[in-house]
Design an enzyme around this catalytic site. Sequence first.
Site, PDB file in Angstrom:
ATOM      1  CE1 TYR A   1       0.296 -45.579  34.542  1.00  0.00           C
ATOM      2  CE2 TYR A   1      -1.064 -44.782  36.479  1.00  0.00           C
ATOM      3  CZ  TYR A   1      -1.101 -45.520  35.550  1.00  0.00           C
ATOM      4  OH  TYR A   1      -1.949 -46.491  35.002  1.00  0.00           O
TER       5      TYR A   1
ATOM      6  CG  ASP B   1       4.173 -45.183  43.164  1.00  0.00           C
ATOM      7  OD1 ASP B   1       5.306 -45.285  42.763  1.00  0.00           O
ATOM      8  OD2 ASP B   1       3.343 -45.360  42.796  1.00  0.00           O
TER       9      ASP B   1
END
Length: 685
Positions: free
Chosen positions: A435, A351
Amino acid sequence: MTAPDLISPASAAFSRRRFLEASAVLAGALGLPEAATNEAAAQQKPAGGTPPNPPGRPHPLDPLTTEEIVRAVEIVRKTRQVDDTWRFVTITLAEPHKPAMKTFQPGGRISRAAFVIAIDRTKGQAYEGTVDLIKGSLERFDPLAAGLQPAITLDEFAECEEAIKKSPEFLAALKKRGATDVQLVMVDPWSAGTYGTELAADNGKRLSRALAWVRTEANDNGYARPLDGVVAVVDLNKMEVVRVEDYGVIPLPPEAGNWYRSYQKEFREAPQPLDIVQPKGPSFAVDGYEVAWQKWKFRIGFTPREGLVLHNISYTDAGRERPIIYRAAICEMVVPYGDPAERHYRKNAFDIGEYGIGMFANSLEMGCDCLGTIRYFDARMNDSKGQPVTIKNAVCVHEEDVGILWKHTDWRTNQSETRRSRRLSVSFVATVGNYEYGFFWYLYQDGNIQCEVKLTGIMHTTTVAPNEKPEFGNLVAPQLNAPFHEHIFAARLDMAVDGDENSIYEVNTVSLPAGSSNPYGNAFRAEQTLLAKESEAQRSVNGASARYWRIVNPNKKNRIGEPVSYRLIPGENAPPFVRLDAAVMRRAGFIAHQLWVTPYDPQQRYAAGDYPNQHPTGDGLPKYVTADRNLVNTDLVLWYVFGHNHVPRLEDWPVMPVATLGFQLKPDGFFERNPALDLPPAEKG
Ligand code: CO
């Protein structure tokens, strides 16, 4: 993340665009350029807070201003005939190297340079360069080696979703699954990675392997209904669907999984108000990006890739400003998923390196994200057209009461003292698709530094057939599987414990064997081992020996004649559960160990290397340490890798209560005694 799946990548991009439009309108109305609006805003005191980003003394480590971003783009465009078909991935401060910083005096002349990554989409070639913002010149602009792909941009998220929704192949796959309204589909452009199984036809392409979900109405939580078995492979440069891989129809899960307030049938009784009030204001002072609080001093930085960066963390002790960390950031992360199915095994989101977690920073809100007297800092970045993007209130600085710091009552003399602990919290929160990640750094009055990552948001989900029990995940609703996965982070800590020259020791507490030196069986002691070279400093956590590491300055002694030091103390951690010979480990090699130490090298910034997205061989720590350099009494960088093993629970659905993990740095013979002995007694209420 779990998923580069943007919760709504598209809407995140659009909301930022809306913000930009709004600030442009406001600037227009006031007759001001955009940056001037920020200055004007800085003079106004928002309710419950202090003004954002007041002008302070300029410093070489200040993040780029909006004007500097605009200027960098102009210079690149002019010098290299860069037209609108290109994408600007990153425009960020090219941080000055340490020797230049050593001679810098406040108020002195500063150099300003921008680091730029851009893609020529037509040729499928990416470049990185440096712009000297003072001279107005492009100092270098080098093509990246073949196969290297910069991070996926927010604009690509939105465009990728649009392209997929127009693909006849994708529409056919949708129809096969009985989903009729393409407008209700949401797409998350997952990174493609490299696994040695790529089709020759895909070589050299900038790819996403996008996954899709179906909403039942516009505000529905799409993650409750994964369109499993459909993977749209998209060429992000041409922005066209290369093919749609179909792994077979599985009926959609039957239940909704909504979390938004309008779906909540009833609320419990709210607790009574709990106000955090600081009638005299906060105890910290801000000068530009420098923050001073309770003997601590540090600078705030922010990059599109790492988000929050802390520079020059020091503690003033007996009038002396003692450095501890030169630069601290969470520099990489990876979320490996454990499901080996053909359609799932490539799910390993980096990420930070593959997306840029700073780009996903939230605008924080008083009363929700933050309580107390807050100082916010905006983050200034760019979109893929090279336009400046401002995320308001991206970084939050405030104080928190955290209970008792120290206490003692002498029952004979009736002397009793208690000191409460106050900490300074510096944080940002990023939404990466489904998320949320919160990154918190805490400074304490006793010299402790704590890093805490908070995980929340919505789990990545897949669909299973009715009555099927998943093998590599747990059901969180009928037919809805949340796969087993880990979230593994790498902190890069450029240490400077009382100066740049440090050494590193490992400390294990061991029981002595039975025998004449341990006649009663109770003997145990802490034993320390010097980690003298990079090959010796690739270590794992060990609960059985209560292992920690010491960063020691061998040139500075405390009053008992021992070198001053800080401890790195692990918190929750888990080893990688993918095999060390798994294909993903070529790029995620940094997760093989939980502690790595390297000598400072300004080129070595990221645990998985500069360009992990689709990197053919992998880069980063496993490569950095091959020279097996000396680590004794030299400028050290610690890389601490910490993982959260996420075995999903019913309670994690539809939105997951925060899970936390992190680590601490504690003074160990750095001070002469409890450094918080001088905290004045509180007035009793
Ligand atoms: Co998780």
